[in-house]
Scaffold this motif. Structure first.
Motif, PDB file in Angstrom:
ATOM      1  N   SER A   1     -44.100 -25.061 -86.777  1.00 29.52           N
ATOM      2  CA  SER A   1     -42.870 -24.302 -86.552  1.00 29.52           C
ATOM      3  C   SER A   1     -42.216 -23.933 -87.872  1.00 29.52           C
ATOM      4  O   SER A   1     -42.473 -24.556 -88.909  1.00 29.52           O
ATOM      5  CB  SER A   1     -41.891 -25.112 -85.702  1.00 29.52           C
ATOM      6  OG  SER A   1     -41.524 -26.301 -86.367  1.00 29.52           O
ATOM      7  N   LEU A   2     -41.390 -22.926 -87.820  1.00 28.15           N
ATOM      8  CA  LEU A   2     -40.623 -22.495 -88.986  1.00 28.15           C
ATOM      9  C   LEU A   2     -39.336 -23.296 -89.082  1.00 28.15           C
ATOM     10  O   LEU A   2     -38.883 -23.639 -90.165  1.00 28.15           O
ATOM     11  CB  LEU A   2     -40.313 -21.002 -88.888  1.00 28.15           C
ATOM     12  CG  LEU A   2     -41.533 -20.079 -88.755  1.00 28.15           C
ATOM     13  CD1 LEU A   2     -41.088 -18.635 -88.581  1.00 28.15           C
ATOM     14  CD2 LEU A   2     -42.446 -20.224 -89.971  1.00 28.15           C
ATOM     15  N   TYR A   3     -38.746 -23.587 -87.957  1.00 25.81           N
ATOM     16  CA  TYR A   3     -37.528 -24.390 -87.877  1.00 25.81           C
ATOM     17  C   TYR A   3     -37.342 -24.813 -86.435  1.00 25.81           C
ATOM     18  O   TYR A   3     -37.990 -24.294 -85.519  1.00 25.81           O
ATOM     19  CB  TYR A   3     -36.301 -23.598 -88.366  1.00 25.81           C
ATOM     20  CG  TYR A   3     -36.041 -22.325 -87.591  1.00 25.81           C
ATOM     21  CD1 TYR A   3     -35.270 -22.327 -86.433  1.00 25.81           C
ATOM     22  CD2 TYR A   3     -36.580 -21.113 -88.022  1.00 25.81           C
ATOM     23  CE1 TYR A   3     -35.047 -21.160 -85.707  1.00 25.81           C
ATOM     24  CE2 TYR A   3     -36.358 -19.946 -87.309  1.00 25.81           C
ATOM     25  CZ  TYR A   3     -35.594 -19.973 -86.148  1.00 25.81           C
ATOM     26  OH  TYR A   3     -35.393 -18.818 -85.441  1.00 25.81           O
ATOM     27  N   GLY A   4     -36.469 -25.774 -86.218  1.00 24.02           N
ATOM     28  CA  GLY A   4     -36.167 -26.226 -84.876  1.00 24.02           C
ATOM     29  C   GLY A   4     -34.715 -25.940 -84.557  1.00 24.02           C
ATOM     30  O   GLY A   4     -34.086 -25.065 -85.153  1.00 24.02           O
ATOM     31  N   SER A   5     -34.161 -26.680 -83.609  1.00 12.99           N
ATOM     32  CA  SER A   5     -32.769 -26.471 -83.239  1.00 12.99           C
ATOM     33  C   SER A   5     -32.122 -27.799 -82.921  1.00 12.99           C
ATOM     34  O   SER A   5     -32.784 -28.745 -82.473  1.00 12.99           O
ATOM     35  CB  SER A   5     -32.662 -25.537 -82.030  1.00 12.99           C
ATOM     36  OG  SER A   5     -33.310 -26.107 -80.903  1.00 12.99           O
ATOM     37  N   ASN A   6     -30.839 -27.879 -83.163  1.00 15.48           N
ATOM     38  CA  ASN A   6     -30.068 -29.059 -82.831  1.00 15.48           C
ATOM     39  C   ASN A   6     -29.863 -29.082 -81.317  1.00 15.48           C
ATOM     40  O   ASN A   6     -29.300 -28.140 -80.753  1.00 15.48           O
ATOM     41  CB  ASN A   6     -28.712 -29.011 -83.540  1.00 15.48           C
ATOM     42  CG  ASN A   6     -27.935 -30.302 -83.399  1.00 15.48           C
ATOM     43  OD1 ASN A   6     -27.866 -30.894 -82.338  1.00 15.48           O
ATOM     44  ND2 ASN A   6     -27.323 -30.744 -84.493  1.00 15.48           N
TER      45      ASN A   6
END
Length: 422
Positions: free
Chosen positions: A174-179
């Protein structure tokens, strides 16, 4: 970085340095879990083969304290086997759990042993980590722009998962996740989850501060800071802020001026102790309230692990991880905490098996930290381990922070061979 014309890199050194340098390319195909788990055994096999061919008795020179780590992790296996027998978990589950031990706790003994066996230039490890820091800084900037452009964060789960036998998180690219509580972007970089990236940032900053080349040192520091900030790990921020001055100023502990300053400040601190304590507690409470749901689940998991350990399996533990009830969102009992996890799964035997080598090593490195940079770095890394053991399960992430484990063994060997002043 200085090089020696007569120095010949071994295949073991090339594998170790290459595994660090290619962190992001390997992550891009979801192969870090497999690489980190298998690397130690591959290098160990090569070390044994080389010793056999050259007729050397390599284990005689291994420092005793390294064997303490090896013995402690072996006792983890013993505890596992006894618990499986006590709870009649069957041969299939026992084999599965033993494989899990080999990919987790065993690495905490294997990599320090390799650090004491493999001939490798320490500065090469430091430089390789700074390379990863550069990649991290660039990755963080690019993915932050993509996040602002609302580009999808999760890309795919690697098909290599079939070889690893772990959850999706360990093979997700992944490039980034989420809170999960706010929905805002939260970066895990090449770690399975964001707090683990915060953990790695604390390890990487210690390596980066040892780099002698100013340019590479700046890249390493930049990458470490990027990882710490974007991971949004509360524990990571606190430990990061603490560990940097610990590394930079611990060498001054024998300085008469520092001792004089401490003599002046200590009485002041005693007088101001109560208000300072209240301020720290208030700050800690505010941090916990920043993510109340996460804090509640962690507390419930810890209480559940402690209660069931005391009531059901105080000596050898339950042998396996069990999912908790709806109260803890069905998370594994003892997760998010190495010590409670050890008590639940491996009992008091497992807890002691980690506590003893960690405590002895902390004391050992503390004795040399003011005269030995490698010992100072090793002490800081162990401090990060100790701090993060209250927020993560150390064995799960060993496939990522193995360079720090290797550094421990390298430093033990370095001090034994050349004395404290190195």
């Amino acid at each position: 970085m200085q090089s020696s014309s007569h120095y010949q890199s071994t295949i073991e050194e090339k594998l170790i340095i290459g595994a660090i340098l290619f962190t992001y390319p390997v992550y891009a195909v979801g192969g870090l879990y497999i690489t980190g788990s298998a690397l130690g055994y591959l290098v160990f096999g090569l070390v044994i083969l080389r010793a056999f061919v050259e007729g050397k008795h390599i284990f005689k020179s291994v420092p005793v304290i390294v064997w303490v780590w090896v013995l402690g992790m072996f006792m983890m296996l013993v505890s596992l086997l006894v618990a499986h027998g006590n709870w009649s978990l069957g041969a299939t589950q026992t084999i599965k759990s033993a494989v899990g031990w080999a990919k987790g706790w065993a690495l905490l003994g294997l990599f320090p042993l390799l650090g004491a066996l493999v001939e490798i230039r320490p500065e090469r490890i430091v430089r390789a980590i700074c390379h990863v820091g550069k990649h991290t800084a660039i990755f963080g900037i690019i993915t932050f722009v993509l996040y602002l452009a609302r580009f999808p964060g999760e890309l795919f789960v690697s098909p290599l998962q079939i070889l690893g036998g772990a959850g999706d998180n360990f093979f997700m690219v992944s490039l980034y996740g989420s809170n999960p509580e706010t929905g805002a972007g939260r970066w895990q970089f090449f770690a399975p989850w964001a707090p683990a990236a915060g953990f790695l940032s604390c390890i990487f900053i210690v390596f980066s501060l040892m780099e002698k080349d100013a340019t590479w040192r700046k890249w390493g520091i930049a990458g470490s800071i990027t990882m710490a900030l974007l991971s949004q790990s509360r524990a990571g921020w606190a430990i990061f802020i603490f560990i940097v001055p610990l590394f930079l100023f611990s060498r001054q502990i024998g300085n008469p001026r520092i001792l004089l300053l401490a003599g002046v400040l200590l009485p002041v601190m005693l007088v101001l102790g109560e208000p300072v304590y209240e301020w720290v507690m208030d700050t800690f409470q505010q941090i916990k309230e920043a993510r109340p749901a996460s804090t509640r689940v962690r507390a419930a998991l810890e209480n559940l692990a402690l209660q069931r350990w005391q009531a059901e399996a105080p000596i050898w533990g339950h042998g396996i991880v069990e999912s908790g009830p709806k109260l803890v969102e069905f998370m594994p009992i003892g997760s998010h905490h190495s010590w409670y996890g050890l008590l639940f799964v491996k009992g008091i035997v497992g807890l002691i098996s980690l506590a003893i080598p960690m405590a002895i090593s902390l004391i050992y490195f503390a004795c040399f930290m003011h005269v030995n940079q490698k010992a100072r770095a090793a002490l800081c890394m162990l401090t990060v381990f100790a701090c993060y053991s209250f927020f993560e399960n150390l064995e799960i992430l060993a496939y990522l922070y193995w360079p720090a484990l290797f550094w421990l063994g390298l430093t033990f060997k370095n001090i034994q061979r050349r004395g404290a002043y190195v």
